[in-house]
Design an enzyme around this catalytic site. Structure first.
Site, PDB file in Angstrom:
ATOM      1  N   GLY A   1     -44.138 -15.553 -11.637  1.00 31.99           N
ATOM      2  CA  GLY A   1     -43.435 -14.355 -12.091  1.00 31.99           C
ATOM      3  C   GLY A   1     -44.342 -13.281 -12.653  1.00 31.99           C
TER       4      GLY A   1
ATOM      5  N   ILE B   1     -46.531 -13.464 -15.037  1.00 40.63           N
ATOM      6  CA  ILE B   1     -47.828 -13.872 -15.586  1.00 40.63           C
ATOM      7  C   ILE B   1     -48.944 -13.407 -14.656  1.00 40.63           C
ATOM      8  CG2 ILE B   1     -49.260 -15.783 -16.375  1.00 40.63           C
ATOM      9  CD1 ILE B   1     -46.712 -17.444 -16.658  1.00 40.63           C
TER      10      ILE B   1
ATOM     11  N   LYS C   1     -46.452 -22.998  -4.804  1.00 47.15           N
ATOM     12  CA  LYS C   1     -47.268 -22.269  -5.773  1.00 47.15           C
ATOM     13  C   LYS C   1     -48.547 -23.027  -6.093  1.00 47.15           C
ATOM     14  CE  LYS C   1     -43.141 -20.202  -7.817  1.00 47.15           C
ATOM     15  NZ  LYS C   1     -42.198 -20.239  -8.965  1.00 47.15           N
TER      16      LYS C   1
END
Length: 335
Positions: free
Chosen positions: A141, A143, A212
């Protein structure tokens, strides 16, 4: 507010937006309602050249003249300067993004499945088209994580990372731990709040986290990760009994992605990448990462131990990362 700037600045950047779901709507709103602020920061005027959607009638907030059901034609249109991909999935995202990159158009994407599945191919397409390829929004997101790995830590030697990379799963596990909610109730709450993906099975089965982890491992260890080889277990089998048992022992269950550099550098030794629900002590730094927040610990030879935390799910955090990448593309390509 207007969907197009009305004056004549020295440079106008036309953006093709592919997808107008939770993330796409936030990006469109920022571009259209904050265009003066964006111009002041970037030195150019940013405007939407078109928005690709599946069913135009479901997007009445977008002027009909901007809507199209053909993302390929929009992404490769002569007047388009930058492509933002927020459709998700692989088809038609992969051929559309690949074609845009090969045609010399920078692409910004939030699509972790796309980046993880076609890492080598997309980077080759970007190199062939001499175009910028950005995917900060694909991991964690809001970060800033991808950019530090590509730049600030690129000269360091990362030995391992451990992270909570899925806001939906973390929200569910937090609700089960703090409020004693059953899994199904916590999942429905996450859906209602807009944290879960449209296909939430990718979240709760750990698939999204594994995507991810593959991206982070590829960046951290300068390699190409075989996404299919990642050990992946989701949270669907975590019960209230498991949560309470961990709590009684002073632990909390989190969906953890971890990757360890092999002890000896050897191309024949694969990276150890693992995604699974893990009981960690409440004294652990990641134990305090609650709700839809993401957090990751990175251990590097020179920088030492780094802990990065922030919003990891929802339209606004992801849009923030997309706009950050858009600014980077503008600076790199059009400044």
């Amino acid at each position: 507010m207007p969907w197009f700037t009305t004056d004549s600045p020295s440079r106008v950047i036309n953006v093709a937006l592919l997808g107008n779901g939770t993330v796409g709507k936030e990006v469109a709103q920022c571009i259209t309602e904050r265009h003066e602020e964006l111009r002041a920061r970037s030195g150019v005027a940013v405007q939407l050249a078109g928005v690709a959607v599946g069913e135009p009638s479901r997007h009445p907030e977008v002027p009909r003249s901007l809507l199209t059901t053909d993302p390929y034609s929009l992404a490769t249109r002569a007047d388009v300067d930058v492509v933002i991909e927020a459709m998700g999935g692989l088809d038609p995202a992969y051929p559309v993004v690949s074609s845009a990159l090969e045609s010399g158009r920078p692409v910004v994407t939030a699509n972790k499945e796309l980046v993880a599945s076609y890492w080598s191919q997309l980077h080759k397409s970007a190199a062939a088209g001499h175009s910028d390829f950005r995917y900060e929004a694909a991991v964690a997101g809001a970060i800033p994580l991808v950019t530090p790995l590509r730049q600030s830590l690129s000269g360091d030697r990362i030995s391992n990372f451990t992270g909570i990379l899925n806001g939906t799963c973390n929200y569910i596990l937090t609700a089960m731990d703090i409020h004693d909610q059953p899994f199904d109730a916590a999942l429905q709450e996450a859906i209602d709040l807009g944290y879960a993906e449209a296909d939430y099975a990718r979240d709760v089965k750990g698939i999204d986290t594994a995507d991810k982890a593959a991206i982070l491992a590829s960046l951290s260890f300068d390699t190409v990760v075989d996404r299919a080889a990642i050990n992946c277990e989701g949270i669907t089998n975590v019960s209230i009994t498991d949560i309470r048992s961990a709590r009684d022992r002073g632990h909390v269950i989190k969906l953890i992605a971890s990757c360890q550099r092999p002890t000896h550098d050897d191309d024949n030794v694969p990276l150890e990448i693992d995604v699974r629900p893990t009981a960690i002590p409440r004294s652990h730094p990641l134990a305090t990462v609650s709700g839809a927040t993401n957090g990751i610990e990175i251990e590097a030879a020179l920088a030492g131990n780094l802990l990065l935390c922030g919003p990891g799910a929802g339209g606004q955090p992801t849009a923030s990362a997309i706009l950050g990448d858009l600014f980077t593309v503008i600076r790199n390509t059009y400044a």
